[in-house]
Motif scaffolding. Structure first.
Motif, PDB file in Angstrom:
ATOM      1  N   ALA A  55      -6.433   2.294  -3.172  1.00 35.78           N
ATOM      2  CA  ALA A  55      -6.062   3.587  -3.805  1.00 35.78           C
ATOM      3  C   ALA A  55      -7.261   4.340  -4.679  1.00 35.78           C
ATOM      4  CB  ALA A  55      -4.995   3.160  -4.591  1.00 35.78           C
ATOM      5  N   ASN A  99       1.021   4.172  -2.679  1.00 33.08           N
ATOM      6  CA  ASN A  99       1.133   5.437  -2.678  1.00 33.08           C
ATOM      7  C   ASN A  99       2.289   6.274  -3.117  1.00 33.08           C
ATOM      8  OD1 ASN A  99      -1.727   5.400  -1.613  1.00 33.08           O
ATOM      9  ND2 ASN A  99      -1.032   4.888   0.382  1.00 33.08           N
ATOM     10  N   ASP A 100       3.176   5.826  -2.621  1.00 38.74           N
ATOM     11  CA  ASP A 100       4.491   6.630  -3.378  1.00 38.74           C
ATOM     12  C   ASP A 100       4.633   6.669  -4.956  1.00 38.74           C
ATOM     13  OD1 ASP A 100       5.407   6.564  -0.691  1.00 38.74           O
ATOM     14  OD2 ASP A 100       6.886   5.132  -0.770  1.00 38.74           O
ATOM     15  N   GLU A 115       0.935  -1.330   0.155  1.00 30.30           N
ATOM     16  CA  GLU A 115      -0.028   0.165   0.029  1.00 30.30           C
ATOM     17  C   GLU A 115       1.031   1.232  -0.037  1.00 30.30           C
ATOM     18  OE1 GLU A 115      -0.517  -2.522   2.308  1.00 30.30           O
ATOM     19  OE2 GLU A 115      -2.386  -3.345   1.604  1.00 30.30           O
ATOM     20  N   GLU A 116       1.794   1.366   0.818  1.00 20.56           N
ATOM     21  CA  GLU A 116       2.790   2.500   0.841  1.00 20.56           C
ATOM     22  C   GLU A 116       3.471   2.699  -0.626  1.00 20.56           C
ATOM     23  OE1 GLU A 116       3.664   2.501   5.575  1.00 20.56           O
ATOM     24  OE2 GLU A 116       4.972   0.948   4.476  1.00 20.56           O
ATOM     25  N   LYS A 130       2.056   6.608  -6.939  1.00 23.40           N
ATOM     26  CA  LYS A 130       0.895   7.542  -7.224  1.00 23.40           C
ATOM     27  C   LYS A 130       1.301   8.911  -6.995  1.00 23.40           C
ATOM     28  CE  LYS A 130      -3.595   8.273  -5.131  1.00 23.40           C
ATOM     29  NZ  LYS A 130      -4.637   7.695  -4.411  1.00 23.40           N
ATOM     30  N   GLN A 181      -9.636   6.029  -2.240  1.00 21.76           N
ATOM     31  CA  GLN A 181      -8.836   7.176  -1.931  1.00 21.76           C
ATOM     32  C   GLN A 181      -9.125   8.334  -3.048  1.00 21.76           C
ATOM     33  OE1 GLN A 181      -7.679   8.364   1.160  1.00 21.76           O
ATOM     34  NE2 GLN A 181      -8.336   6.286   1.905  1.00 21.76           N
TER      35      GLN A 181
END
Length: 132
Positions: free
Chosen positions: A48, A9-10, A5-6, A12, A51
Motif C-alpha cells: 500500500a 485497499n478498501d 491486501e484488498e 484506504k 502504491q
C-alpha cells in the motif's frame, strides 16, 4: 473472501473521504487485520505504501503538465502519439478507476509524453521562425 491486501485497499479508499467517526472505525478494522495475520498485514501495508509513492509520482506528472494542458490539445496528444482518445489520456492523468483498476500512465507512456512535448515544441519554434 477478500485478501488482506484488498481489505486494506478498501479501507484506504474509505479513508480518503471519511468523517471523524468513520476514521475511528477504520482504525479498529486495521487493528483487527494486524492482529489476524501480522505477517500478511505487514506485506500488504508495504505494498500500500509502494502504491502511494506511485500515486504521488502520478500527481507530480499531472502538476507538471498543468501549465501546458490549456495550451496543447489533449485530443491531438492522445490521437497523434498514442492512437487513443482524449478520454483515455484524461483517465490516466486523473487516475480514474477503469475496469476496477486505477488507470495510470506506464513508464513508457510517460516517455512518449515527454517526446511528444519536445516534438510539439520543435514544431512551434520552427513555425515561429517562419513568421519572424
Amino acid at each position: 473472501m477478500k485478501s488482506i491486501e484488498e481489505k486494506i485497499n478498501d479501507l484506504k479508499i474509505r479513508f480518503r473521504t471519511a468523517s471523524k467517526e468513520e476514521l475511528g472505525k477504520i482504525d479498529i478494522e486495521m487493528e483487527h487485520l494486524a492482529v489476524e495475520n501480522p505477517e500478511a498485514f505487514s506485506k500488504a501495508m508495504l505494498e500500500a505504501a509502494r502504491q502511494t509513492v506511485i500515486n504521488t509520482e502520478e500527481l507530480r506528472i499531472k502538476e507538471k503538465l498543468d501549465k501546458i494542458l490549456p495550451i496543447v490539445s489533449v485530443s491531438y496528444l492522445a490521437k497523434t502519439y498514442f492512437g487513443k482518445t482524449p478520454q483515455w489520456f484524461y483517465q490516466r492523468l486523473n487516475g480514474n478507476i477503469v475496469n476496477g483498476k486505477e488507470a495510470r500512465f506506464t513508464d513508457q507512456e510517460i516517455k512518449v509524453i515527454s517526446k511528444a512535448l519536445n516534438d510539439i515544441g520543435d514544431k512551434l519554434i520552427k513555425s515561429s521562425q517562419l513568421i519572424a
